[in-house]
Design an enzyme around this catalytic site. Structure first.
Site, PDB file in Angstrom:
ATOM      1  N   ASP A 249      -4.372  -4.485   1.366  1.00  0.00           N
ATOM      2  CA  ASP A 249      -4.170  -5.917   1.188  1.00  0.00           C
ATOM      3  C   ASP A 249      -3.404  -6.135  -0.107  1.00  0.00           C
ATOM      4  O   ASP A 249      -3.230  -5.201  -0.883  1.00  0.00           O
ATOM      5  CB  ASP A 249      -5.496  -6.688   1.238  1.00  0.00           C
ATOM      6  CG  ASP A 249      -6.462  -6.328   0.120  1.00  0.00           C
ATOM      7  OD1 ASP A 249      -6.331  -5.230  -0.454  1.00  0.00           O
ATOM      8  OD2 ASP A 249      -7.357  -7.129  -0.173  1.00  0.00           O
TER       9      ASP A 249
ATOM     10  N   TYR B  28      -1.942  -7.014  -3.845  1.00  0.00           N
ATOM     11  CA  TYR B  28      -2.490  -6.928  -5.195  1.00  0.00           C
ATOM     12  C   TYR B  28      -3.160  -8.256  -5.552  1.00  0.00           C
ATOM     13  O   TYR B  28      -2.574  -9.321  -5.364  1.00  0.00           O
ATOM     14  CB  TYR B  28      -1.375  -6.662  -6.210  1.00  0.00           C
ATOM     15  CG  TYR B  28      -0.653  -5.347  -6.063  1.00  0.00           C
ATOM     16  CD1 TYR B  28      -1.314  -4.137  -6.205  1.00  0.00           C
ATOM     17  CD2 TYR B  28       0.728  -5.315  -5.812  1.00  0.00           C
ATOM     18  CE1 TYR B  28      -0.634  -2.925  -6.102  1.00  0.00           C
ATOM     19  CE2 TYR B  28       1.413  -4.114  -5.713  1.00  0.00           C
ATOM     20  CZ  TYR B  28       0.729  -2.918  -5.856  1.00  0.00           C
ATOM     21  OH  TYR B  28       1.414  -1.738  -5.750  1.00  0.00           O
TER      22      TYR B  28
ATOM     23  N   PHE C 210       2.670  -2.573  -1.707  1.00  0.00           N
ATOM     24  CA  PHE C 210       2.842  -1.754  -2.907  1.00  0.00           C
ATOM     25  C   PHE C 210       3.932  -2.259  -3.849  1.00  0.00           C
ATOM     26  O   PHE C 210       4.001  -1.834  -4.992  1.00  0.00           O
ATOM     27  CB  PHE C 210       3.099  -0.282  -2.558  1.00  0.00           C
ATOM     28  CG  PHE C 210       1.975   0.352  -1.798  1.00  0.00           C
ATOM     29  CD1 PHE C 210       0.807   0.718  -2.446  1.00  0.00           C
ATOM     30  CD2 PHE C 210       2.066   0.564  -0.434  1.00  0.00           C
ATOM     31  CE1 PHE C 210      -0.246   1.294  -1.753  1.00  0.00           C
ATOM     32  CE2 PHE C 210       1.016   1.134   0.277  1.00  0.00           C
ATOM     33  CZ  PHE C 210      -0.143   1.503  -0.380  1.00  0.00           C
TER      34      PHE C 210
ATOM     35  N   HIS D 286      -5.529   7.145  -0.168  1.00  0.00           N
ATOM     36  CA  HIS D 286      -4.764   6.082  -0.821  1.00  0.00           C
ATOM     37  C   HIS D 286      -4.293   6.547  -2.198  1.00  0.00           C
ATOM     38  O   HIS D 286      -4.970   7.344  -2.860  1.00  0.00           O
ATOM     39  CB  HIS D 286      -5.669   4.844  -0.955  1.00  0.00           C
ATOM     40  CG  HIS D 286      -4.949   3.594  -1.277  1.00  0.00           C
ATOM     41  ND1 HIS D 286      -4.649   3.223  -2.564  1.00  0.00           N
ATOM     42  CD2 HIS D 286      -4.483   2.598  -0.483  1.00  0.00           C
ATOM     43  CE1 HIS D 286      -4.024   2.055  -2.546  1.00  0.00           C
ATOM     44  NE2 HIS D 286      -3.907   1.651  -1.301  1.00  0.00           N
TER      45      HIS D 286
END
Length: 255
Positions: A90, A92, A103, A217
């Site tokens: 999801d 930031y 990202f 991740h």
């Protein structure tokens, strides 16, 4: 991204566009590229329900990220151009960070989020490319890398807060649409999926057999447990070549 990126101090962001309600008045074709609008038509109702949820949150004083103008940014470039799916979790949750591409942050954001710093470290170790001081990944998007989050919005300072609010149906449909594209001969179009973390890995069954690169991740809490050394960038280009597609130039422009 995950909650560890939220450990940055929250900063006021007076430029945040909170006019999410205006999105509800616009037809699907005005919110995204035409082929995306066509492919997401079956979940149009769910999309507007998710937008209504976000609009209600914002109207009650919650700062919702990213800005309304960037909320559906991942769908602005044509579906037909996609050759790599890079799936995040999801947005930031730090104001000023989320820009609607997984990202990625704006070129002005300093420091860049720690997950992205780890991505840059792996990019250097994999391909020898220099890390940039900025975190703008638009150059990847322009080459057909779909930078999509599993959930498209978040409340500022509260990572994961918009999970289970309807976005998953939209992104499930989006991944399915990407994986089921065919050329004139009915052959599946080239696609490589990069799946970082459990949320991203969960879409594996939707990929219609397209190759995927799966690891933990890149967040600081997990990157050392299998992200570092996974060589996703070189492996992606090798898998694209095996499908007759051109490589992604992963080197990002300098400021």
């Amino acid at each position: 991204m995950t909650g560890e990126d939220a450990l940055f101090d929250l900063e006021p962001n007076n430029t945040t566009d909170q006019d999410f309600g205006a999105l509800l008045d616009r037809p699907l074709e005005e919110l995204m590229a035409p082929d995306w609008a066509s492919s997401l038509r079956p979940v149009e109702g769910e999309l507007y329900e998710a937008l209504a949820f976000v609009s209600k949150q914002a109207s009650h004083g919650t700062q919702v990220l990213p800005a309304a103008s960037n909320l559906l940014r991942a769908f602005q470039r044509p579906l037909a151009d996609v050759k790599v799916l890079l799936l995040g979790q999801d947005p930031y949750p730090t104001p000023g960070h989320a820009v609607g591409l997984s990202f990625s942050v704006s070129r002005e954001t300093r420091p860049i989020p720690r997950s992205l710093a780890n991505i840059y470290r792996e990019l250097h170790d994999d391909l020898g490319l220099p890390p940039r001081i900025h975190g703008d990944l638009t150059a990847w998007s322009n080459q057909g890398v779909l930078l999509l989050n599993r959930v498209l919005s978040v409340a500022a300072g509260n990572a994961g807060s918009h999970r289970g609010k309807g976005w998953e149906a939209i992104t499930t449909a989006a991944v399915t649409a990407v994986a089921n594209r065919t050329d004139a001969d009915g052959k599946q179009k080239p696609l490589v999926a990069i799946l970082w973390g459990k949320d991203a890995e969960s879409v594996g069954p939707l990929l219609n057999g397209a190759p995927s690169i799966v690891s933990v991740h890149p967040s600081p809490l997990s990157a050392s447990r299998g992200f570092f050394g996974s060589k996703p960038f070189s492996r992606t280009n090798e898998l694209l070549a095996g499908q007759g597609a051109g490589p992604v130039d992963w080197e990002l422009p300098v400021l």
